[in-house]
Design a protein around this motif. Structure first.
Motif, mmCIF file in Angstrom:
data_model
loop_
_atom_site.group_PDB
_atom_site.id
_atom_site.type_symbol
_atom_site.label_atom_id
_atom_site.label_comp_id
_atom_site.label_asym_id
_atom_site.label_seq_id
_atom_site.Cartn_x
_atom_site.Cartn_y
_atom_site.Cartn_z
ATOM 1 N N MET A 1 -21.698 -16.187 24.195
ATOM 2 C CA MET A 1 -20.779 -15.906 25.286
ATOM 3 C C MET A 1 -19.575 -15.128 24.758
ATOM 4 O O MET A 1 -19.213 -15.273 23.594
ATOM 5 C CB MET A 1 -20.294 -17.197 25.930
ATOM 6 N N ILE A 2 -18.996 -14.364 25.637
ATOM 7 C CA ILE A 2 -17.848 -13.549 25.233
ATOM 8 C C ILE A 2 -16.706 -14.412 24.721
ATOM 9 O O ILE A 2 -16.035 -14.037 23.759
ATOM 10 C CB ILE A 2 -17.418 -12.648 26.403
ATOM 11 N N LYS A 3 -16.520 -15.567 25.324
ATOM 12 C CA LYS A 3 -15.420 -16.431 24.887
ATOM 13 C C LYS A 3 -15.576 -16.875 23.435
ATOM 14 O O LYS A 3 -14.602 -17.216 22.785
ATOM 15 C CB LYS A 3 -15.281 -17.637 25.804
ATOM 16 N N ASP A 4 -16.796 -16.820 22.914
ATOM 17 C CA ASP A 4 -17.066 -17.251 21.544
ATOM 18 C C ASP A 4 -16.991 -16.119 20.513
ATOM 19 O O ASP A 4 -17.109 -16.360 19.317
ATOM 20 C CB ASP A 4 -18.450 -17.902 21.460
ATOM 21 N N ILE A 5 -16.806 -14.907 20.988
ATOM 22 C CA ILE A 5 -16.758 -13.751 20.087
ATOM 23 C C ILE A 5 -15.313 -13.508 19.659
ATOM 24 O O ILE A 5 -14.412 -13.452 20.502
ATOM 25 C CB ILE A 5 -17.316 -12.491 20.776
ATOM 26 N N ASP A 6 -15.103 -13.361 18.362
ATOM 27 C CA ASP A 6 -13.784 -13.028 17.840
ATOM 28 C C ASP A 6 -13.326 -11.707 18.464
ATOM 29 O O ASP A 6 -14.121 -10.784 18.632
ATOM 30 C CB ASP A 6 -13.870 -12.899 16.312
ATOM 31 N N ILE A 7 -12.053 -11.605 18.808
ATOM 32 C CA ILE A 7 -11.529 -10.438 19.513
ATOM 33 C C ILE A 7 -11.772 -9.144 18.734
ATOM 34 O O ILE A 7 -12.091 -8.107 19.318
ATOM 35 C CB ILE A 7 -10.038 -10.613 19.900
ATOM 36 N N LYS A 8 -11.637 -9.162 17.428
ATOM 37 C CA LYS A 8 -11.865 -7.955 16.623
ATOM 38 C C LYS A 8 -13.340 -7.534 16.679
ATOM 39 O O LYS A 8 -13.653 -6.351 16.777
ATOM 40 C CB LYS A 8 -11.422 -8.154 15.172
ATOM 41 N N ASP A 9 -14.242 -8.503 16.629
ATOM 42 C CA ASP A 9 -15.664 -8.199 16.756
ATOM 43 C C ASP A 9 -15.975 -7.661 18.157
ATOM 44 O O ASP A 9 -16.748 -6.716 18.314
ATOM 45 C CB ASP A 9 -16.520 -9.430 16.475
ATOM 46 N N LEU A 10 -15.363 -8.271 19.155
ATOM 47 C CA LEU A 10 -15.565 -7.819 20.526
ATOM 48 C C LEU A 10 -15.059 -6.382 20.705
ATOM 49 O O LEU A 10 -15.711 -5.564 21.350
ATOM 50 C CB LEU A 10 -14.867 -8.761 21.506
ATOM 51 N N GLU A 11 -13.915 -6.081 20.116
ATOM 52 C CA GLU A 11 -13.383 -4.721 20.188
ATOM 53 C C GLU A 11 -14.353 -3.720 19.571
ATOM 54 O O GLU A 11 -14.557 -2.630 20.115
ATOM 55 C CB GLU A 11 -12.018 -4.631 19.512
ATOM 56 N N LEU A 12 -14.978 -4.088 18.454
ATOM 57 C CA LEU A 12 -15.961 -3.196 17.822
ATOM 58 C C LEU A 12 -17.179 -2.988 18.720
ATOM 59 O O LEU A 12 -17.678 -1.864 18.850
ATOM 60 C CB LEU A 12 -16.392 -3.739 16.460
ATOM 61 N N HIS A 13 -17.654 -4.057 19.338
ATOM 62 C CA HIS A 13 -18.762 -3.936 20.289
ATOM 63 C C HIS A 13 -18.360 -3.010 21.436
ATOM 64 O O HIS A 13 -19.163 -2.190 21.896
ATOM 65 C CB HIS A 13 -19.149 -5.297 20.868
ATOM 66 N N CYS A 14 -17.122 -3.153 21.878
ATOM 67 C CA CYS A 14 -16.638 -2.353 23.003
ATOM 68 C C CYS A 14 -16.480 -0.882 22.629
ATOM 69 O O CYS A 14 -16.722 -0.010 23.463
ATOM 70 C CB CYS A 14 -15.324 -2.919 23.544
ATOM 71 N N VAL A 15 -16.098 -0.604 21.394
ATOM 72 C CA VAL A 15 -16.015 0.796 20.945
ATOM 73 C C VAL A 15 -17.390 1.451 21.088
ATOM 74 O O VAL A 15 -17.506 2.567 21.620
ATOM 75 C CB VAL A 15 -15.500 0.906 19.494
#
Length: 87
Positions: free
Chosen positions: A1-15
């Motif tokens: 789930m998105i809530k479990d993803i570290d924000i920096k990792d999520l930002e990389l996925h979003c890039v």
């Protein structure tokens, strides 16, 4: 789930997602714009879509790109419409 993803990792996925989406929409943005859009998307996902999986987000963007007739001037508005429409 998105809530479990570290924000920096999520930002990389979003890039990656933002870059792919912009190419598919025929939009050209420089790296700085892509990073800003990705950070904004990551924040929105954490705030408003935290109970979804990133795969759900990717699918919403895929469907949004394929059914969008006109790309609005603001990618952020466009991305949020993808999410709202398909999730």
């Amino acid at each position: 789930m998105i809530k479990d993803i570290d924000i920096k990792d999520l930002e990389l996925h979003c890039v990656d997602l933002v870059s792919k989406t912009l190419v598919e929409l025929g939009q050209v943005k420089d790296e700085k714009h892509i990073v800003v859009l990705a950070k904004s998307l990551a924040y929105d996902l954490k705030e408003d879509f935290s109970r979804l999986y990133f795969e759900d987000i990717q699918q919403a963007f895929r469907q949004g790109v394929r059914t969008t007739e006109v790309f609005v001037s603001s990618p952020t508005i466009c991305f949020n419409s993808f999410l709202s429409k398909y999730l």
